[in-house]
Design a protein around this motif. Sequence first.
Motif, mmCIF file in Angstrom:
data_model
loop_
_atom_site.group_PDB
_atom_site.id
_atom_site.type_symbol
_atom_site.label_atom_id
_atom_site.label_comp_id
_atom_site.label_asym_id
_atom_site.label_seq_id
_atom_site.Cartn_x
_atom_site.Cartn_y
_atom_site.Cartn_z
ATOM 1 N N UNK A 78 -13.596 -112.012 -29.899
ATOM 2 C CA UNK A 78 -13.090 -112.466 -31.450
ATOM 3 C C UNK A 78 -13.003 -111.213 -32.068
ATOM 4 N N UNK A 116 -11.210 -108.235 -30.943
ATOM 5 C CA UNK A 116 -9.438 -108.509 -31.419
ATOM 6 C C UNK A 116 -9.186 -108.038 -32.889
ATOM 7 N N UNK A 146 -6.802 -105.071 -33.623
ATOM 8 C CA UNK A 146 -5.645 -105.395 -34.013
ATOM 9 C C UNK A 146 -5.297 -105.297 -35.376
ATOM 10 N N UNK A 186 -9.079 -103.438 -19.888
ATOM 11 C CA UNK A 186 -9.414 -102.078 -19.498
ATOM 12 C C UNK A 186 -10.878 -101.977 -19.451
ATOM 13 N N UNK A 230 -7.023 -119.247 -23.765
ATOM 14 C CA UNK A 230 -5.961 -118.927 -23.429
ATOM 15 C C UNK A 230 -5.521 -117.365 -23.346
ATOM 16 N N UNK A 286 -5.731 -115.163 -21.027
ATOM 17 C CA UNK A 286 -4.735 -114.776 -19.948
ATOM 18 C C UNK A 286 -3.319 -115.157 -20.085
ATOM 19 N N UNK A 287 -3.191 -115.964 -20.909
ATOM 20 C CA UNK A 287 -1.695 -116.078 -21.220
ATOM 21 C C UNK A 287 -1.016 -114.821 -21.758
ATOM 22 N N UNK A 288 -1.575 -113.953 -22.360
ATOM 23 C CA UNK A 288 -1.265 -112.556 -22.665
ATOM 24 C C UNK A 288 -1.788 -111.326 -21.889
ATOM 25 N N UNK A 289 -3.161 -111.322 -21.848
ATOM 26 C CA UNK A 289 -4.011 -110.175 -21.573
ATOM 27 C C UNK A 289 -3.675 -110.402 -19.960
ATOM 28 N N UNK A 290 -3.401 -109.232 -19.123
ATOM 29 C CA UNK A 290 -3.211 -109.137 -17.740
ATOM 30 C C UNK A 290 -4.537 -109.142 -17.032
#
Lengths: 125, 261, 386
Positions: free
Chosen positions: A60, A63, A67, A89, A114, A116-120
Amino acid sequence: MYDAGKIILGIVVFLVLITFPFWFTPALGNPDYRPEPELPAGKCVESREYMVHWHMDLLDQWRDSVVRDGNRMYVSGEYGDRYEMSLTRTCMSCHTSKEKFCDRCHDYTGVDPYCWDCHVEPKGQ
Amino acid sequence: MDESRRNFLKIAGCSALGAAWGIPVVRAIGKALQAEPAPGAFEGKRWGLAIDVQKCMHPDVVRACQQVCHSIHNVPQIDNPEEEIKWIWSEKFDNAFPDKVHEFTTDSLKGQPVMVLCNHCERPSCVRVCPTQATWKREDGVVMMDMHRCIGCRYCIVACPFGARSFNWSDPRPHIKPEIDPEYPTRSRGVVEKCNLCAERLAKGLGPACVDAANQVAGGEAMYFGDLGDPHSEIVRVLRVRHSLQRRPHLGTQPNVFYLV
Amino acid sequence: MLEKAFYGGKKYWGLLAFLGLLIAAGVITFLIQLNRGLTITGLSRDVPWGFYIAQLTFLVGVAASAVMVVLPYYLHNFKAFGRVVILGEFLAIPACFMCMLFVFVDMGQPMRVVNMFLHPSPNSPMFWDAMVLMGYLFLNLLIGWTVFGAERKGLPPPRWIKPVIILSIPWAVSIHTITAFLYSGLEARSFWMTAILAPRFLASAFASGPSLLIILCLVVRKFTRFDPGKQAIQKLAQIVTYALVVNVFFVLVELFTALYSDMPEHLHHFQYLFLGSHGHDALVPWMWTSQILAVGALVLMLFPKIRQKETALFALCLAIISAIWIEKGLGMVVTGFIPSPLGHYTEYGPTFPEGLITIGIYAIGFFILTVLYKVVSSVREELEAK
């Protein structure tokens, strides 16, 4: 009291249901099971104990730092090393398989983050 | 119900509500993070773009810019035009600059494609209306999106005078073609996205990808990127020499993307 | 007091069961929307707000209109409203709740709605809208329950409730003004960028809200032993008439500015709305219906003889609610997006799932309203029997 039989029965049923998480596994499951995430070689950004307890908060904070503050380099509190703050990465460059690492504990504890809804996630072994 | 029982329930209810409000306060008093900018990151006061309208009119340029932007940022390709997601694309000059066309506008501009994207305005209306500050203006001028915080209310889309923002009406992952770039995250359904001025590249000392692509295809001097706050930067020098337009300036958002005509 | 809601005749339970079915349909559809995303609605990149936000806009007006009974009674001692004030307040509660539900189902990530409270943003009218709506809901709950609770016990209400009631009066005006501010401060949308939007909202609220209240009074009189009183209903009808005059006047005033100035920026939206533009005319029949209903109802409401005939009044109130629902909902919200800032004409129409979720939320509102009104009528019947 009136309807004593029904009430006492009701209370017993209620107690059984409300204490379900406490007795089900010792009685009918595998109480000695511990999740075993596959650990890669080398050291993590912080110590194992710290990561086990605080990895959610750490992520968190990463992030918000990346961001919202625009700062991408993390200085490890434990070791003083510098890392890029990135789930994909940095973390997943060592923990290459979500199923063999992350999911092991998450599935056991019934947690569904959630991220991995966005982070690959890498298609690791 | 008994009076004292009612009072107990009332107090219990209010206490629960009060405790719920205390939780974020407690979490906020957490451990502070030690962090610093990445090495080699660009530092600027006011990033801006200047687009040469004629040079960037060629479909190859627009295609190259959109292709690189959308692929490195995992922008999905949605077939339904009503639900499409685009960070950079072309509009007719008449639509991009409705206040600049008239009956006798030259054919070299009228009806011609112009590349449009988020203007990263000085006074962005999208930032003003966001109820969670999921979009905000960074100190260096980039109007950022925080995908974690966005609640998908789409107020920013409503407020943007340039139509620069897109919403994920469904899960974008199946529509990312040809494949997902693992270096950058995707979005989930239910959040708004737009051009981020390649903030992840700025952090590594690289300029926006569209600028590189446009200059490569058009042979240089097609798009300029630089610090509008630096009076000696190339972009400021170009803007002082050539005639330039902003989109819909009378609305007062002060776009930082300029069009050289 | 709430225990009165658990006793009722067949019609009462039948109504609740029917509403329960509608609620279930709405909830299931919403779960589908949660799973698949807002793609199941008719919304688009060019029209990001539609049916849900239109309902929010309309219902905030209904909620605010409680002030039209509170103000005359508490500030000016208009005794005839004494029996009706509680109905107004108990209408505001489900109206407010429905507003919040419509915002909730409209969000792309509804589970993150807490972010609005974790990260307060005083720069955003949407933040303030959420705050004042919650405050108004709480105010009406507190006022309604306290005053009616006192009535039930045969006591005058406690003294501290009076300033709270007085507070609810400007608060009611504020909730609708702030909702108007969601729209009227956006330089991107020339159709909404007008100072008259907030007054228009209030005028249409005070025409549609009391109309709904009249209808509810007539229904309550028919189905329970509680009679709100002819004088109260007639006074409400007068209020509706005046508000409707102002509302129609405001529409004409807006039309004048757009038509006479001949400015494309303003004209384009009205043209699309009333005549259609570039081959797109989906809203034209709706708008003309709305305006004909409004003006027609207004003309008829001007005659006391017609107002006093309650069957006519019922029909006219329905007409007024429909007219304002169309004008404020679809007419105002959707038209702001057509044409888009880039000059594109993308039309909008709600889809079937969107309609089901909307009906489900209205059913929740009517469910709460039925329960609250049942409590009121049962308590009053009980008091009358003594």
